[in-house]
Write an enzyme that holds these catalytic residues in place. Structure first.
Site: not given
Length: 307
Positions: A153, A251, A281
């Site tokens: 991320s 995501d 995600h």
């Protein structure tokens, strides 16, 4: 493919988000409360906390040695958390799995976070630890071969930015970059990527939450137009290290990660892009106990072993 049933079950049980502005201190405490005790964590040969003396200052790191050996390759890991969440503790299990599956010594970086630390403090810490690891290779029993960087991320944002900074500084010792569902364009204009619209609601991290979650970072001076903040805005990707870019089907950030992989290949950089179906995600952090998602670590091992 629909969202994996175990992930869907978890998302359905999540409480509604609290009203009002985000509270970093409370949110961090909530994360830390779910960290398992030491005796329930994946055992390794050695796990050591220390402070790395770097050009950026004294940076906390946690070093994971997978097995007893005279030397190891190195992997420097940057945890995710929208630049204000995440820690050495919340991502300890990710670093342990990376060490076990790759056989590399993993250095997890406890970089400074927003909003307390203004941009570019966190990025500077990550880059400085990579330089420190190379300079202190003997003390880390580095075998002088692999020096990889990896992150999930916002940690993936730092991976791309560190790779770019190293290239521009003439520091050519980074051998690989590994990005798990990276955030690479902090513009968040929903017209830019189909995944921001297709995965906007119902998959855990929602498109409407991207701006407020990243506001601590951007309000601290991180300009989304800056290629070190939004690495997709870098005009020239030539000369960067080979990359493994892992994305998740459901995501909102999926398409920007895959675009980074395509642009690397167009620039002549070896890049492998792997989309995990049924995932959202954060699956590496939260759902790698599911066998089909745990293979992300063996896939990382295979990528890093390719010279």
């Amino acid at each position: 493919m629909t969202l994996h049933p175990e992930i869907a079950k978890f998302i359905a049980a999540l409480p509604a988000p609290p009203d009002g502005p985000l509270d970093p201190v409370a949110m961090r405490a909530g994360e830390e409360a779910h960290v398992p005790p030491l005796d329930e964590r994946l055992p390794l040969h050695a796990v050591e906390d220390m402070t790395a003396p770097t050009a950026s200052g004294e940076v906390p790191v946690r070093i994971y040695t997978p097995a007893e050996a005279e030397s190891h390759g190195l992997l420097v890991y940057f945890h995710g958390g929208a630049f204000f969440l995440g820690s050495l503790e919340t991502h300890d299990h990710v670093a342990r799995s990376l060490a076990k599956e790759t056989g590399l010594k993993v250095i997890s970086v406890g970089y400074r976070r927003a909003p307390e630390a203004a941009y570019p403090a966190g990025l500077d810490d990550c880059y400085a630890v990579v330089r420190w690891a190379a300079d202190e290779g003997n003390g880390l029993s580095w075998d002088g071969t692999t020096l990889a960087i990896a992150g999930d991320s916002s940690g993936g944002t730092f991976v791309a930015a560190v790779a770019a900074k190293a290239h521009d500084d003439g520091f050519g010792r980074i051998t690989h970059q590994v990005l798990y569902y990276p955030s690479l364009d902090l513009d968040f204009d929903t017209g830019r990527y189909a995944s921001l619209r297709e995965n906007a609601v119902g998959y855990g991290m929602e498109t409407a939450g991207l701006k407020p979650f990243n506001a601590f970072y951007t309000d601290s001076g991180a300009d989304p137009a800056d290629p070190l903040v939004s690495p997709l805005k870098r005009a020239d990707l030539t000369g960067l290290p080979p990359a493994l870019v892992v994305t998740a089907e459901h995501d909102p950030l999926r398409d920007e990660g895959e675009l980074y992989g395509r642009r690397l290949r167009e620039a002549g950089v070896e890049a492998t892009v792997r989309r995990y179906e049924g995932a959202g995600h954060g699956f590496v952090q939260h759902f790698s106990w599911i066998p089909e998602y745990h293979q992300v670590f063996t896939e990382t091992r295979d990528f890093l072993s390719r010279g």
